[in-house]
Design an enzyme around this catalytic site. Sequence first.
Site, mmCIF file in Angstrom:
data_model
loop_
_atom_site.group_PDB
_atom_site.id
_atom_site.type_symbol
_atom_site.label_atom_id
_atom_site.label_comp_id
_atom_site.label_asym_id
_atom_site.label_seq_id
_atom_site.Cartn_x
_atom_site.Cartn_y
_atom_site.Cartn_z
ATOM 1 N N TRP A 53 1.388 -1.051 0.301
ATOM 2 C CA TRP A 53 0.509 -0.317 0.190
ATOM 3 C C TRP A 53 0.876 0.902 -0.030
ATOM 4 O O TRP A 53 1.806 0.835 1.002
ATOM 5 C CB TRP A 53 -0.950 0.057 0.883
ATOM 6 C CG TRP A 53 -1.712 0.840 1.565
ATOM 7 C CD1 TRP A 53 -1.998 2.292 1.650
ATOM 8 C CD2 TRP A 53 -3.544 0.702 1.211
ATOM 9 N NE1 TRP A 53 -2.655 2.923 1.764
ATOM 10 C CE2 TRP A 53 -3.894 2.348 0.996
ATOM 11 C CE3 TRP A 53 -4.115 0.100 0.223
ATOM 12 C CZ2 TRP A 53 -5.306 2.204 0.430
ATOM 13 C CZ3 TRP A 53 -5.377 0.159 -0.066
ATOM 14 C CH2 TRP A 53 -6.183 1.805 -0.070
ATOM 15 N N HIS A 83 0.565 -5.465 5.788
ATOM 16 C CA HIS A 83 -0.931 -5.617 5.315
ATOM 17 C C HIS A 83 -0.299 -6.095 3.966
ATOM 18 O O HIS A 83 -0.448 -5.591 2.760
ATOM 19 C CB HIS A 83 -1.048 -4.639 5.427
ATOM 20 C CG HIS A 83 -2.698 -4.180 6.418
ATOM 21 N ND1 HIS A 83 -2.928 -5.143 7.103
ATOM 22 C CD2 HIS A 83 -2.314 -3.516 7.625
ATOM 23 C CE1 HIS A 83 -4.182 -4.384 8.478
ATOM 24 N NE2 HIS A 83 -2.776 -3.907 8.652
ATOM 25 N N ASP A 89 -7.012 -8.142 8.166
ATOM 26 C CA ASP A 89 -6.719 -6.292 8.967
ATOM 27 C C ASP A 89 -7.996 -6.886 10.393
ATOM 28 O O ASP A 89 -9.140 -7.305 10.928
ATOM 29 C CB ASP A 89 -8.113 -6.295 8.657
ATOM 30 C CG ASP A 89 -7.779 -5.311 7.485
ATOM 31 O OD1 ASP A 89 -6.220 -5.700 7.145
ATOM 32 O OD2 ASP A 89 -7.794 -4.312 6.480
ATOM 33 N N HIS A 93 -7.273 -2.028 13.527
ATOM 34 C CA HIS A 93 -6.501 -1.606 12.570
ATOM 35 C C HIS A 93 -7.611 -0.129 11.732
ATOM 36 O O HIS A 93 -6.681 1.116 11.812
ATOM 37 C CB HIS A 93 -6.476 -2.449 10.561
ATOM 38 C CG HIS A 93 -6.179 -2.080 9.800
ATOM 39 N ND1 HIS A 93 -4.782 -1.159 9.449
ATOM 40 C CD2 HIS A 93 -6.449 -1.945 8.403
ATOM 41 C CE1 HIS A 93 -4.506 -0.652 8.184
ATOM 42 N NE2 HIS A 93 -5.696 -1.641 8.232
ATOM 43 N N HIS A 193 -15.448 -0.424 6.312
ATOM 44 C CA HIS A 193 -14.250 -0.912 7.656
ATOM 45 C C HIS A 193 -15.129 -0.969 8.394
ATOM 46 O O HIS A 193 -15.088 -1.296 9.146
ATOM 47 C CB HIS A 193 -12.692 -0.083 6.873
ATOM 48 C CG HIS A 193 -11.465 -0.840 6.729
ATOM 49 N ND1 HIS A 193 -11.811 -0.187 5.605
ATOM 50 C CD2 HIS A 193 -10.773 -1.917 6.956
ATOM 51 C CE1 HIS A 193 -10.787 -1.236 4.701
ATOM 52 N NE2 HIS A 193 -9.581 -1.655 5.357
ATOM 53 N N GLU A 205 -7.971 -9.361 2.985
ATOM 54 C CA GLU A 205 -8.002 -9.179 1.529
ATOM 55 C C GLU A 205 -6.908 -10.159 0.891
ATOM 56 O O GLU A 205 -5.447 -10.609 1.721
ATOM 57 C CB GLU A 205 -7.416 -7.599 2.213
ATOM 58 C CG GLU A 205 -8.269 -6.577 2.867
ATOM 59 C CD GLU A 205 -8.551 -5.587 3.508
ATOM 60 O OE1 GLU A 205 -9.129 -4.717 3.358
ATOM 61 O OE2 GLU A 205 -7.545 -5.215 3.850
#
Length: 247
Positions: A53, A83, A89, A93, A193, A205
Amino acid sequence: MAPPSSTVQSSSTVQSSSTVQSSNTVQSSNTVTRSSTTIRDVSRALTPGHPNWPGDAPFTVSPGARIATGDTVNTGVLSTSTHTGTHVDAPWHYAETGSRLDHIPLDVYIGPCLLLDVRGHDPVDADVLDGLKDLPERLLLYTGQPAHWDTFPQDFAALTPAFVRRAAALGVRLVGTDGPSVDALSSKALPAHAAFMETGLHILEGLNLNGVTPGRYQLVCLPLPLVGADGAPARAVLLDLPAAETL
């Protein structure tokens, strides 16, 4: 995954979902079959340079000890975000009051699941669940992400809060997606989320579902046992269910 998190590494080859079989073993890419059991590896291979990310710690495996330089063993130094690739998650988070990873029971990640092909739905809304009955507690979504990311995906299918709430109402405990997040890359409010936090559903994920036939499977997903963490990379595989359980 939502914007920047914490830090963990691994290495492998790139294929569409792996498979394995048991007994006299027939092995093909990430799929192995032994007698009647087929094991499909639906984890993303963490190859050198695997993209994380934007803003997260990069994925690296650096040399540690080396036999070639006189050490007695070879070792590596792993550094990455919590992640990275296929990961879970923990609620902490995305919510300060959420549970940390070591407080989530493993049975959330292990058990019967249903894999849905939701390509063409962007975002993934509650209507993809219309007409579905007797859902297992784990729902996996193939949105069309490729088996390997050369660069971090900028465009992927997010989930709507309405989808999350409908899944919860149908008894689902875990939703897994092949995208890197349940919310859009540019999202700051993270509505999906927030819906997961509101309903108590859990998030998986970055799955590699490319080439896997939609249907019912047994999911075995084991996150690294990081105490107090906001998430962790995970190894996830799908096993065939007995014929009676796939109906």
